[in-house]
Motif scaffolding. Structure first.
Motif, mmCIF file in Angstrom:
data_model
loop_
_atom_site.group_PDB
_atom_site.id
_atom_site.type_symbol
_atom_site.label_atom_id
_atom_site.label_comp_id
_atom_site.label_asym_id
_atom_site.label_seq_id
_atom_site.Cartn_x
_atom_site.Cartn_y
_atom_site.Cartn_z
ATOM 1 N N GLN A 1 8.657 0.490 -7.370
ATOM 2 C CA GLN A 1 8.712 0.778 -6.159
ATOM 3 C C GLN A 1 10.205 0.989 -5.374
ATOM 4 O O GLN A 1 10.682 1.438 -4.505
ATOM 5 C CB GLN A 1 8.569 -0.538 -5.730
ATOM 6 N N ARG B 1 1.026 -1.678 -9.653
ATOM 7 C CA ARG B 1 2.255 -2.287 -10.150
ATOM 8 C C ARG B 1 2.325 -3.305 -9.471
ATOM 9 O O ARG B 1 1.476 -3.993 -8.269
ATOM 10 C CB ARG B 1 3.147 -1.580 -8.321
ATOM 11 N N ARG C 1 8.159 -3.826 -9.014
ATOM 12 C CA ARG C 1 8.934 -3.553 -8.350
ATOM 13 C C ARG C 1 9.953 -2.953 -8.358
ATOM 14 O O ARG C 1 10.257 -2.111 -7.559
ATOM 15 C CB ARG C 1 10.137 -4.924 -8.044
ATOM 16 N N ASP D 1 11.346 4.485 -4.237
ATOM 17 C CA ASP D 1 12.067 4.693 -2.623
ATOM 18 C C ASP D 1 13.035 5.147 -2.420
ATOM 19 O O ASP D 1 13.620 5.660 -1.212
ATOM 20 C CB ASP D 1 12.084 3.113 -2.420
ATOM 21 N N ALA E 1 0.633 3.430 -8.141
ATOM 22 C CA ALA E 1 1.037 3.083 -6.799
ATOM 23 C C ALA E 1 0.333 1.488 -6.970
ATOM 24 O O ALA E 1 0.773 0.135 -7.166
ATOM 25 C CB ALA E 1 1.624 3.155 -5.639
#
Length: 723
Positions: free
Chosen positions: A60, A51, A57, A64, A48
């Motif tokens: 992520q 990124r 993006r 998520d 992470a």
């Protein structure tokens, strides 16, 4: 400036009058740092932290949505087909019921006849790393039971373990070699054992303290894998350099007739001031890379800043205490041969013979230096940057060899992208991604490797595409940009409420390189602005600031040119034990720029300060330049030898990026301590004369002889503000 000079002088005075307290405080700092390292686990960077851009993006969105692919270990089995199947079946049996394994895919054969077994790892509990102990044991067992087969293992976890172990071994080897080499150089510089050992001891304790201090700081700035190498690389170099500057000046003042305490205070007001300026310059240069927001640069810069700061503090506190306590014993025990050689060489050594012709013919010297620097810098314009990959890892690691075989024989496991769509009507999104897959396949650049996957909520959908080109092929980048700019938006933008991002390893590498290339002008501007302001504040001369900055950039350009010559071609492969991929690792030039602009200040500040002393006393510029270069020649040469030897050791490490860092830094310091110090800087200062120090007003009552002004003991009340 006066305040800056009185600061280190006051600290040195306290340390000299309270030596045991100063030494005790330093030992307490080191012990406390070691305790921190033992009690507080250093936090390392994770995925992470890296990124950036559109790939960040995408990653992520995937996490998520709970669609992140599990860590996977791959086992390749080569040999008789029937026996390979039996070995794969035995592997599955060995791992049945293992808590490490989430799923094991059915074995598949490549066209070349190699069998691949993929093992998906079970997600570990929070704050724990995935374990592959059972998998390693199972692979060891089937390897022993099937000696006629070639069995190899690769995965992010096994590769990280192997690489970390190799880096640790390389670092330990570098430490074991660098200490005796540095001690040998110090023995040659001082001719006495205690004087030689003090700078090495201070450097080692600075490195040890930094590792401990970084442990709690890593919770704010996680540590990158190569941070420990940078601490050792920079710490040994600056730790020895700063001690060397201070110790040489203290011995010089004692030879002029000052007692030990006075000599320590004079060294503090002169060399101590230079150390502060140099240290702040290095820190300011390194801080410039924070503007990128890169996890790699944040970690490396933080580690380097801490070790430089610790080395500065040690040089200004415990070093004066040691010198005050030892007194004349610092020159004991003498090494007879080396002591006599030092006496016979005298002040300046070879430099005193070179500087004469340079001062007599400054324009010729300037042109000769410029020709060499420009010739070395020209290849830098052809430098090609690319992210670290399999070809920059140690090629003798079994895991790396298995990974290369995996990429060659199973292209779907090689370079890939992930097209992620979040939001919109699920049916419309599925239709759009099907069209994306068809268009990507028709282009010949991509293949669809698996059916689309959709999150449980139905909000996020992912399509995986594998590149049909070999790893590092430039066509892959063109195909990625076509996906992002044309193929995906033409199909997804029409889906109302849908947002897309194209990620995956190909996209991550492209985005990281682009962020760094786009941020380079900003970083350069910040670094140069900060260092120029430092120089103006130090010497009160914008001319000196501009000249020094230009010379620093020329050294960096020459180092970049050598990097391109060495690592983008094959002629040095055998000598440096690497395989060229025709590129330089993307983060190396940026970090080198920050380090070198700061480190080169060591020599510039030290030499310019001595020249400035002569100017302040009213010496003609030619005499001041000759005296300044001659008086600093021994210490600058010794300091440069230490830096070059330490940096050169990293050229022997297994990681290509460490080789590139070592070669680049060693070459730049060598150039800075020779061509810049002996040709360019003195010739420019002679040609400029008093204009170099504008707007300084120099004294008109110049001494009648150089010897009279340079060799008389100086009283503490008339010490120049600039060293």
């Amino acid at each position: 400036m006066g305040r800056m000079t009185r600061g280190p002088q006051a600290v040195a005075r306290w340390s000299a009058h309270n030596p045991w307290r100063a030494i005790g405080l330093w030992l307490a700092l080191v012990i406390a740092a070691v305790a921190c390292s033992a009690l507080i686990q250093t936090q390392v960077t994770d995925d992470a932290d890296y990124r950036v851009g559109q790939s960040g993006r995408a990653d992520q969105m995937i996490h998520d949505a709970g669609l992140a692919a599990p860590d996977t270990e791959y086992v390749l089995i080569t040999g008789d087909r029937a026996e390979a199947v039996a070995a794969a079946d035995q592997l599955a049996a060995e791992l049945a019921g293992s808590g490490e394994v989430q799923e094991m895919s059915a074995p598949v054969f490549s066209p070349e006849g190699t069998l691949l077994s993929s093992i998906a790892l079970r997600a570990p509990p929070a704050d724990e790393d995935p374990s592959i102990t059972d998998i390693n044991a199972a692979v060891t067992t089937i390897t022993a039971d099937h000696p006629n087969l070639t069995i190899g293992q690769f995965g992010d976890i096994s590769a990280d373990e192997a690489i970390n172990e190799r880096v640790a071994d390389d670092l330990l080897s570098a430490e074991m070699i660098s200490i005796p080499i540095t001690l040998g150089i110090m023995l040659f510089a001082f001719g006495a054992l205690i004087a030689a050992g003090i700078p090495v001891l201070l450097a080692i304790t600075s490195v040890v303290a930094t590792i401990g201090i970084y442990a709690p700081i890593s919770y704010l700035v996680p540590s990158e894998m190569t941070a420990s190498s940078v601490v050792m690389l920079i710490g040994m170099a600056v730790g020895v350099d700063y001690s060397l500057f201070y110790l040489k000046r203290e011995r010089e003042e004692r030879r002029k007739g000052h007692n030990t305490i006075d000599a320590v205070e004079i060294a503090a007001a002169t060399s101590g001031h230079s150390i502060i300026v140099s240290g702040v310059a290095v820190i300011a240069s390194l801080a410039g890379v924070y503007v990128l927001g890169s996890a790699t640069f944040n970690s490396l810069a933080t580690a380097a800043i801490i070790v430089v700061a610790v080395a500065v503090v040690g040089s200004l506190t415990v070093l004066p205490a040691l010198l005050a306590k030892l007194g004349k014993w610092v020159d004991r025990p003498r090494v007879p041969l080396l002591w006599r050689v030092n006496d016979r060489i005298g002040e300046g050594g070879i430099s005193s013979r070179i500087i004469g012709p340079v001062i007599r013919r400054p324009m010729t010297a300037l042109l000769a230096g410029l020709v060499v620097m420009i010739a070395l810098a020209v290849p830098a314009f052809s430098m090609t940057l690319r992210g670290a990959g399999l070809d920059t890892l140690p090629q003798d690691l079994p895991e790396v060899q298995v990974a290369q075989q995996l990429n060659e024989q199973f292209p779907s496991e090689g370079p890939s992208v992930r097209v992620v769509v979040h939001g919109g009507d699920p049916a419309a999104v599925a239709t759009a991604l099907n069209e994306v897959g068809a268009a990507a396949t028709d282009s010949g650049a991509w293949t669809v490797t698996a059916p689309m996957i959709t999150s449980a909520s139905g909000v996020t959908t992912v399509l995986d595409l594998a590149s049909t080109y070999p790893p590092n092929d430039s066509r892959t980048t063109d195909a990625l940009l076509d996906l992002r700019d044309t193929v995906v938006p033409e199909r997804v933008d029409s889906v109302q409420g849908a947002e897309f991002a194209v990620g995956g390893d190909v996209a991550e590498q492209y985005d990281t390189t682009k962020v760094q290339s786009d941020g380079l002008p900003i970083v350069v501007a910040v670094i140069l602005t900060l260092t120029m302001l430092m120089l103006i504040a130090t010497f009160r001369s914008p001319v000196i600031a501009v000249v020094s900055t230009v010379l620093n950039l020329m050294s960096v350009g020459a180092a970049f040119g050598v990097l391109a010559l060495v690592f983008q071609h094959t002629w040095a492969e055998g000598f440096l034990d690497f395989t060229s991929n025709g590129t330089v690792v993307e983060w190396i030039p940026m970090f080198m720029l920050a380090v070198l602009v700061g480190l080169s200040m060591d020599y510039h500040v030290f030499v310019l300060s001595r020249i400035k002393e002569g100017i302040d006393k009213g010496l003609p510029p030619t005499v001041a330049v000759r005296a300044g270069v001659t008086q600093t020649a021994g210490v600058v040469t010794s300091a440069a030898l230490v830096m070059v030897s330490v940096f050169a050791l990293f050229a022997a490490q297994s990681m290509v990026e460490m080789k590139q860092m070592g070669v680049g830094l060693a070459v730049a310091i060598l150039i800075d301590a020779t061509i810049v110090r002996l040709l360019l800087l003195p010739s420019i200062l002679v040609l400029l004369g008093h204009r170099a120090w504008w707007p300084l007003r120099t004294r008109s009552d110049a001494p009648q002889s150089m010897g009279a002004s340079l060799n008389q003991p100086s009283d503490r009340q008339v010490i120049p503000a600039q060293v």
